[in-house]
Design an enzyme around this catalytic site. Sequence first.
Site, short mmCIF file in Angstrom:
data_model
loop_
_atom_site.label_atom_id
_atom_site.label_comp_id
_atom_site.label_asym_id
_atom_site.label_seq_id
_atom_site.Cartn_x
_atom_site.Cartn_y
_atom_site.Cartn_z
N TYR A 125 35.45 55.12 41.94
CA TYR A 125 34.88 53.90 41.36
C TYR A 125 33.39 54.11 41.10
O TYR A 125 32.91 53.92 39.98
CB TYR A 125 35.11 52.69 42.27
CG TYR A 125 34.40 51.45 41.80
CD1 TYR A 125 34.74 50.84 40.59
CD2 TYR A 125 33.37 50.86 42.55
CE1 TYR A 125 34.08 49.71 40.14
CE2 TYR A 125 32.71 49.73 42.11
CZ TYR A 125 33.07 49.16 40.90
OH TYR A 125 32.40 48.03 40.44
N TRP A 178 28.81 43.07 45.95
CA TRP A 178 29.51 42.04 46.74
C TRP A 178 29.59 40.71 45.99
O TRP A 178 29.21 39.65 46.50
CB TRP A 178 28.82 41.85 48.09
CG TRP A 178 28.85 43.04 49.00
CD1 TRP A 178 28.98 44.35 48.66
CD2 TRP A 178 28.74 43.02 50.44
NE1 TRP A 178 28.96 45.16 49.78
CE2 TRP A 178 28.81 44.37 50.90
CE3 TRP A 178 28.58 42.01 51.38
CZ2 TRP A 178 28.72 44.72 52.24
CZ3 TRP A 178 28.49 42.37 52.72
CH2 TRP A 178 28.58 43.70 53.14
N THR A 225 26.97 49.01 39.73
CA THR A 225 27.36 48.71 41.11
C THR A 225 26.53 49.45 42.15
O THR A 225 25.98 50.52 41.87
CB THR A 225 28.85 49.08 41.29
OG1 THR A 225 29.23 48.95 42.66
CG2 THR A 225 29.11 50.54 40.88
#
Length: 285
Positions: free
Chosen positions: A128, A153, A104
């Site tokens: 996270y 996203w 991510t």
Amino acid sequence: MAKKILVTGANGQLGRAICELYTGNPEVEIIKTDVAELDITDVAATVAMIEEVKPYAIINCAAHTNVNACETDVDNAYKINAIGPRNLSIAAAKTGAKMVHVSTDYVFEGNGTVPYTEFDDTNPLGMYGKTKLEGEKFVQQFTDKFFIIRTAWLYGDGKNFVKTMLKLSETNDEVKVVGDQIGSPTSTKVLADIINELIFTENYGIFHGTCEGFCSWADFTEEIFRLAGKKTKVKHITTEEFPTPAKRPAYSVLDNYMLKLTTGYTAPDWKEAIKEYIETGWHLK
């Protein structure tokens, strides 16, 4: 003989896109797993299944992606986002399978103004990002044949930002959306293509995998409404006006620099990808 590819988190947005990509391909046999079939937090169960299947590659789409919940559900965040990839990597190394791990943009602090490359230092703001970064480290520690692909996203077949905004537009004349967080909206179809670009090669390492270009969440919403023919207005608000338990990076644009350096692949612009998503009715699934 068809190459077996084991997909974890196969029922999630990315898992579905990968399974769809290889549907009807005689050279690939997809082994779908989700938490019911495989608990990746259990090392013995994970190794046993991988040894039984003997896949050509493992694509890890499983993750604890509720960014806010990760702040309090810390043990599970570490188990799923860090220990899970570790266990899969141990199993991959034992069987000779390639390991694809999806990470991510949240591994970065997001306080810059220039897109992050794979050579930039990581510094996550919350649990996270921290747990996902530990997962990256474990993959590198326990196996050699790995592709770590950071994305951002993400939207596809499943619950996502695009569908949430379209649902809100049905009952609201105006929606408030954060306008000071910048990133690259990315279709799961594009990310699946990037994974496919790498998985059959020896081009190992850390990659960024997003659509080209960038925008704010508010800009993204305006484009979604425009394409879907919605008249709902978008009010740009600040992050301070929409506080959340977890801090979000303000600028987490990723540059697919390693893809550019090592392949001829260029991802489509985010506007092209969302146009295809809306115009093909994919958002109605």
